[in-house]
Design a protein around this motif. Structure first.
Motif, PDB file in Angstrom:
ATOM      1  N   GLY A 236      -1.176 -35.281 -34.326  1.00 30.68           N
ATOM      2  CA  GLY A 236      -0.764 -34.362 -33.554  1.00 30.68           C
ATOM      3  C   GLY A 236      -0.569 -34.750 -32.024  1.00 30.68           C
ATOM      4  O   GLY A 236      -1.896 -35.197 -31.169  1.00 30.68           O
ATOM      5  N   VAL A 237      -0.006 -35.433 -31.160  1.00 31.87           N
ATOM      6  CA  VAL A 237      -0.357 -35.627 -30.112  1.00 31.87           C
ATOM      7  C   VAL A 237       0.011 -34.981 -28.759  1.00 31.87           C
ATOM      8  O   VAL A 237      -0.284 -35.814 -27.620  1.00 31.87           O
ATOM      9  CB  VAL A 237       0.571 -37.331 -29.781  1.00 31.87           C
ATOM     10  CG1 VAL A 237       0.087 -38.490 -30.933  1.00 31.87           C
ATOM     11  CG2 VAL A 237       2.467 -36.679 -29.909  1.00 31.87           C
ATOM     12  N   PHE A 238       0.066 -33.827 -28.926  1.00 31.73           N
ATOM     13  CA  PHE A 238       0.037 -33.222 -28.415  1.00 31.73           C
ATOM     14  C   PHE A 238      -0.912 -33.388 -26.828  1.00 31.73           C
ATOM     15  O   PHE A 238      -0.802 -33.674 -25.446  1.00 31.73           O
ATOM     16  CB  PHE A 238       0.869 -31.944 -27.599  1.00 31.73           C
ATOM     17  CG  PHE A 238       1.340 -30.614 -27.411  1.00 31.73           C
ATOM     18  CD1 PHE A 238       2.787 -31.410 -26.350  1.00 31.73           C
ATOM     19  CD2 PHE A 238       1.007 -29.629 -25.948  1.00 31.73           C
ATOM     20  CE1 PHE A 238       2.414 -30.313 -25.222  1.00 31.73           C
ATOM     21  CE2 PHE A 238       0.787 -28.863 -24.877  1.00 31.73           C
ATOM     22  CZ  PHE A 238       2.218 -29.605 -24.465  1.00 31.73           C
ATOM     23  N   PRO A 239      -2.275 -33.213 -27.380  1.00 32.95           N
ATOM     24  CA  PRO A 239      -3.235 -33.275 -26.326  1.00 32.95           C
ATOM     25  C   PRO A 239      -3.242 -34.616 -25.094  1.00 32.95           C
ATOM     26  O   PRO A 239      -3.273 -34.801 -24.312  1.00 32.95           O
ATOM     27  CB  PRO A 239      -4.380 -33.313 -26.699  1.00 32.95           C
ATOM     28  CG  PRO A 239      -4.413 -33.005 -28.513  1.00 32.95           C
ATOM     29  CD  PRO A 239      -2.351 -32.887 -28.587  1.00 32.95           C
ATOM     30  N   MET A 240      -2.140 -35.843 -26.211  1.00 30.23           N
ATOM     31  CA  MET A 240      -2.910 -36.619 -25.366  1.00 30.23           C
ATOM     32  C   MET A 240      -1.900 -36.651 -24.114  1.00 30.23           C
ATOM     33  O   MET A 240      -1.392 -37.513 -23.492  1.00 30.23           O
ATOM     34  CB  MET A 240      -2.867 -38.102 -26.348  1.00 30.23           C
ATOM     35  CG  MET A 240      -3.676 -38.042 -27.145  1.00 30.23           C
ATOM     36  SD  MET A 240      -3.595 -39.254 -28.451  1.00 30.23           S
ATOM     37  CE  MET A 240      -3.860 -38.339 -29.976  1.00 30.23           C
TER      38      MET A 240
END
Lengths: 291, 269
Positions: free
Chosen positions: A62-66
């Motif tokens: 999951g890339v949302f934090p990045m």
């Protein structure tokens, strides 16, 4: 060889060189999508983009934090660099005496020439300990990364917006001064508004540099995959994620890193479209249309 | 127009002439090595010493990580892959393994940290986030700042296998540094930090902790009493070619193993 034949060859030659850059970009885009799409498909595009957990060894991508990390670092650095850069450009273009400009300009250009790894190293050795002592935590944070980025994008914003301010026709300034406006009123109400399209270009270029910067960010941002609760929390940027893990990645992890590239690519496109729209809109309303 | 063609022709001749001479003089044999960044320094030392003795051999050593080393050697892109972790069963397929040495992983803290000794269980709890204050393990009052390596790093993998076990994960908000030196730098600067680095990179600017009462050293790694250690492996695809085999044999000979030991790595033999 006749003249017209010569012309023909040169014309076609120039066309080919112009086309080659388009072809190269198209090839890169195709390659990134071919490598990245399988990961997005198998993990689900929504899960991939909005997923909160990045842990390749457990098959969590999951890339949302990045995305938040990249946007946060970029926004924070623009927040610092834009006012600083614009005032500096105004000073250089309108206020500074020639002798001072001769010193300032090369200094700012040197700033642009320093490799990003040097900025990163400076941040790691000098800035990180200062931030830890001042604000607690580990010193590796979104703010630390933004400060380093601010210094990196300042020269771009300063030199491009200075050019924009300078290319405002002299008649504008003369007319304003003739009407009794002070120098500052002239800068604020005439020169600056007329130069806005160029200034927006400078901000777009700065933003592009900020969002694409990798090495310096890796060294000072802490690279933790989390949504930051404050600007003093460590974050990981999309670019850092690719650079950090590329050497190890195999299988779907490898594809997921390319998919990270797709996300980054889409993000930049959206930001560019937005910025260009702003650029276009300002151009029409000002009516200067010079830049 | 004519003179330009002649100049062009002469240039072409010179370029092809130089190219031919270079390719003809290029008689030495190349051995390509790539893989674990932890193995890289010792592999470079070994390559340099070997090349001095065998001027006809040229050895290129590159990093890239254990994963890359395993992948490239099984694809036949390079001659020798290096790994600083045990290979999984599916990775082993078709590969010959040569253990060239063993390396300890040190738990490093700041020089001002009063803690000297941690049990494996305490380490596990610190890195997983169950223990968050130095006071809980006999240190001064202060939040523990955990520094780790990136996912995929051989050092991290070895640390996870030995210290964390299967169920525990390194806390997700630990600072990630991408090289041994930057982990050391972070620990050196921060009085509350803890991190892990390889024994070969140990220096006086950070403090090494004892684990289970055993201080990490070449000796305690060799006799197995210091538990946090990992293998350094050379890999080749099937039986290596004669020249590659010569090199590996030399690395495993007393002469090669002496160089391994000089790099603070425990020799395999």
């Amino acid at each position: 060889m006749t003249k017209s034949k010569n012309e023909f060859i040169i014309e076609k030659g120039l066309l080919i060189t112009a086309l080659s850059s388009i072809v190269i970009i198209a090839l890169i885009i195709i390659f990134i999508f071919i490598e990245g799409l399988p990961a997005m498909e198998s993990y689900g595009p929504i899960n991939f983009i909005f997923g909160l957990d990045w842990s390749p060894s457990d098959n969590q991508f999951g890339v949302f934090p990045m995305i938040i990390g990249s946007l946060g670092i970029t926004a924070l650095s623009l927040l610092m660099a834009v006012p600083l850069g614009l005032f500096c450009a105004m000073f250089l273009a309108e206020v500074a005496p020639n002798s001072m400009r001769k010193i300032l300009k090369p200094t700012i250009q040197t700033l642009a020439g320093i490799p990003s790894v040097v900025y990163g190293f400076f941040g790691l050795i000098i800035l990180v300990p200062i931030m830890r002592e001042q604000f607690g935590g580990t010193g590796f944070s979104m703010l630390t990364a933004s400060i380093i980025l601010t210094v990196m994008i300042l020269p771009i914003i300063i030199s491009v917006s200075e050019d924009a301010l300078r290319s405002v026709p002299h008649e504008y300034k003369e007319a304003s001064l003739a009407l009794g406006a002070t120098h500052w009123q002239t800068i604020k109400n005439v020169i600056f508004p007329a130069a806005i399209p160029g200034i927006i270009t400078s901000i777009i270029l700065g933003m592009g540099r900020a969002i694409g910067e990798t090495l310096a960010i890796i060294m000072v941002a802490g690279n933790v995959v989390q949504i930051p609760h404050s600007i003093f929390d460590p974050v990981r940027a999309l670019t850092s994620n690719i650079a950090i893990e590329m050497g190890y990645a195999t299988g779907i992890h490898y594809n997921a890193l390319f998919a990270t590239g797709i996300v980054l690519f889409l993000m930049i496109i959206i930001l560019l479209i937005f910025a260009n729209y702003l650029h276009y809109k300002k151009k029409v309303t000002i009516g200067g249309g010079y830049l | 127009m004519g003179s330009r063609y002649i100049i062009g022709l002469i240039l072409l001749l010179i370029i092809s002439g130089v190219y031919i001479t270079i390719t003809f003089e290029n008689k030495y044999v190349r051995i390509e090595i790539a893989g674990s960044t932890s193995v890289q320094p010792v592999a470079e030392k070994l390559a340099k010493a070997y090349m001095e003795k065998h001027p006809n051999v040229k050895i290129d050593v590159q990093g890239g990580g254990s994963g890359l080393g395993i992948r490239s050697v099984s694809q036949g892109i390079i001659d020798i892959g290096t790994s600083s972790k045990e290979l999984k069963a599916d990775e082993k397929k078709g590969l010959e393994e040569y253990l060239i040495g063993k390396e300890g992983i040190i738990i490093a803290v700041n020089l001002n940290n009063p803690v000297n000794d941690l049990r494996l269980e305490q380490l596990r709890n610190i890195f997983s986030g169950k223990i968050t204050n130095w006071k809980e393990v006999g240190g001064a009052d202060g939040k523990i700042n955990v520094v780790t390596r990136e996912d995929g790093s051989g050092t991290r993998k070895a640390f996870e296998d030995i210290v964390m076990g299967k169920k525990n994960k390194i806390r997700s908000d630990a600072i990630v540094q991408t090289s041994t030196e930057s982990v050391k730098l972070a620990v050196k600067q921060d009085p509350n930090a803890i991190g892990f680095v390889s024994l070969a990179h140990m220096s006086a600017d950070v403090k090494a902790l004892k684990t289970e009462g055993i201080y990490p050293s070449l000796q305690t790694v060799a006799d197995g009493s210091y538990k946090i250690q990992r293998p350094f492996i050379f890999l080749s695809k099937g039986e290596p070619e004669r020249l590659v085999k010569d090199f590996i044999d030399w690395v495993l000979s007393p002469e090669g193993q002496k160089i391994v030991e000089e790099e603070k790595i425990v020799p395999a033999k």
